[in-house]
Design an enzyme around this catalytic site. Structure first.
Site, PDB file in Angstrom:
ATOM      1  N   THR A   1       0.877  -1.174   0.000  1.00 53.77           N
ATOM      2  CA  THR A   1       0.000   0.000   0.000  1.00 53.77           C
ATOM      3  C   THR A   1       0.912   1.221   0.000  1.00 53.77           C
ATOM      4  O   THR A   1       2.122   1.102   0.213  1.00 53.77           O
ATOM      5  CB  THR A   1      -0.893   0.050   1.256  1.00 53.77           C
ATOM      6  OG1 THR A   1      -0.071   0.260   2.416  1.00 53.77           O
ATOM      7  CG2 THR A   1      -1.705  -1.229   1.442  1.00 53.77           C
TER       8      THR A   1
ATOM      9  N   ALA B   1       3.163  -1.227   4.747  1.00 50.39           N
ATOM     10  CA  ALA B   1       2.456  -0.029   5.205  1.00 50.39           C
ATOM     11  C   ALA B   1       3.494   1.079   5.260  1.00 50.39           C
ATOM     12  O   ALA B   1       4.590   0.884   5.802  1.00 50.39           O
ATOM     13  CB  ALA B   1       1.850  -0.270   6.583  1.00 50.39           C
TER      14      ALA B   1
ATOM     15  N   ILE C   1       7.588  -2.274   6.672  1.00 46.63           N
ATOM     16  CA  ILE C   1       7.496  -0.816   6.705  1.00 46.63           C
ATOM     17  C   ILE C   1       8.083  -0.216   5.429  1.00 46.63           C
ATOM     18  O   ILE C   1       9.240  -0.458   5.088  1.00 46.63           O
ATOM     19  CB  ILE C   1       8.237  -0.238   7.939  1.00 46.63           C
ATOM     20  CG1 ILE C   1       7.723  -0.904   9.231  1.00 46.63           C
ATOM     21  CG2 ILE C   1       8.076   1.277   7.985  1.00 46.63           C
ATOM     22  CD1 ILE C   1       6.243  -0.708   9.518  1.00 46.63           C
ATOM     23  N   LYS C   2       7.237   0.549   4.768  1.00 46.06           N
ATOM     24  CA  LYS C   2       7.688   1.220   3.545  1.00 46.06           C
ATOM     25  C   LYS C   2       8.248   2.584   3.916  1.00 46.06           C
ATOM     26  O   LYS C   2       7.598   3.365   4.610  1.00 46.06           O
ATOM     27  CB  LYS C   2       6.492   1.420   2.635  1.00 46.06           C
ATOM     28  CG  LYS C   2       6.663   0.845   1.262  1.00 46.06           C
ATOM     29  CD  LYS C   2       5.379   1.043   0.520  1.00 46.06           C
ATOM     30  CE  LYS C   2       5.560   0.799  -0.926  1.00 46.06           C
ATOM     31  NZ  LYS C   2       4.344   1.171  -1.641  1.00 46.06           N
ATOM     32  N   ILE C   3       9.456   2.822   3.449  1.00 42.62           N
ATOM     33  CA  ILE C   3      10.154   4.064   3.776  1.00 42.62           C
ATOM     34  C   ILE C   3      10.663   4.700   2.488  1.00 42.62           C
ATOM     35  O   ILE C   3      11.236   3.997   1.644  1.00 42.62           O
ATOM     36  CB  ILE C   3      11.322   3.767   4.753  1.00 42.62           C
ATOM     37  CG1 ILE C   3      10.739   3.292   6.078  1.00 42.62           C
ATOM     38  CG2 ILE C   3      12.230   4.973   4.934  1.00 42.62           C
ATOM     39  CD1 ILE C   3      11.717   3.189   7.197  1.00 42.62           C
TER      40      ILE C   3
END
Ligand code: E4P
Length: 215
Positions: free
Chosen positions: A27, A56, A82-84
């Site tokens: 997402t 996310a 975790i999307k960074i």
């Protein structure tokens, strides 16, 4: 190649998960905003449907707050990734979080050097955006090929997620290139099924059967 769905729409995720086609989900803030629902509620629901990585994204742009948000999000479920974003602060946050065992998907990757930095900082995934590169007349898939070559030269524990997929050929080319994962929007997923000769062939089989044996 693994198939991730690139959406925050739980109905679409369930639809393809029921066919066994969803290895994970990605997402981003835009996709979550489109659903008009509570962020954490949507992410929780997705983790209950898919038994695989669910990305996310943090919305902070400084490493301290990225780390805080990431720790919070990762408590929600063991499969949360975790999307960074690929900025200096993001690399710093990724390095801290990777040491804590939190899986990072470094997003907004547009060059081989960015992918290399992300892998060195400990990201578990990199997301090169092929469609957005194609949009500005660069060949997005060439970036994936180059990253594949770099990662194959070394021992990084980092998978390539081909992102910003716009059409079925992007999916096929991702597989030919040896990308680990394609994250596919539902409308493109749907197009992967179609071929006019399949429809014509099936109609003929049905017609011939009916003429011989009736309905
Ligand atoms: C997924 O990780 C990306 O956020 C997404 O594929 C971006 O796609 P877009 O370029 O079509 O917005």
């Amino acid at each position: 190649m693994k198939f991730f769905l690139d959406t925050a729409n739980v109905d679409k995720i369930k639809y393809y998960a029921d066919m066994g086609l969803v290895d994970g989900v990605t997402t981003n803030p835009s996709l979550v905003a489109k659903e008009g629902r509570n962020f954490e509620e949507v992410i929780k629901e997705i983790t209950s449907i898919v038994n695989g990585p669910v990305s996310a994204e943090v919305t902070a742009t400084d490493s301290e707050n990225m780390v805080k948000q990431a720790r919070q999000l990762s408590k929600m479920h063991k499969n949360i990734v975790i999307k960074i974003p690929m900025i200096k602060e993001g690399i710093k946050a990724a390095h801290t979080l990777a040491k804590e065992g939190i899986k990072i998907n470094m997003t907004l990757i547009f060059s081989p050097s960015q992918a290399l930095l992300a892998a060195k900082a400990g990201a578990r995934y990199v997301s090169p955006f092929v469609g957005r590169l194609d949009d500005i007349s660069h060949i997005g898939m060439e970036l994936v090929e180059t990253i594949r070559g770099i990662f194959d030269n070394y021992d990084f524990n980092c998978e390539i997620i081909v992102a910003s997929i716009r059409n079925p050929l992007h999916v096929v080319d991702a597989a030919v290139t040896g990308a680990d994962i394609a994250t596919i929007p539902p409308d493109v997923m749907d197009k992967l099924f179609n071929h006019p000769l399949t429809d014509i062939g099936l109609a003929k089989f049905m017609k011939d059967w009916e003429s011989a044996f009736g309905k």
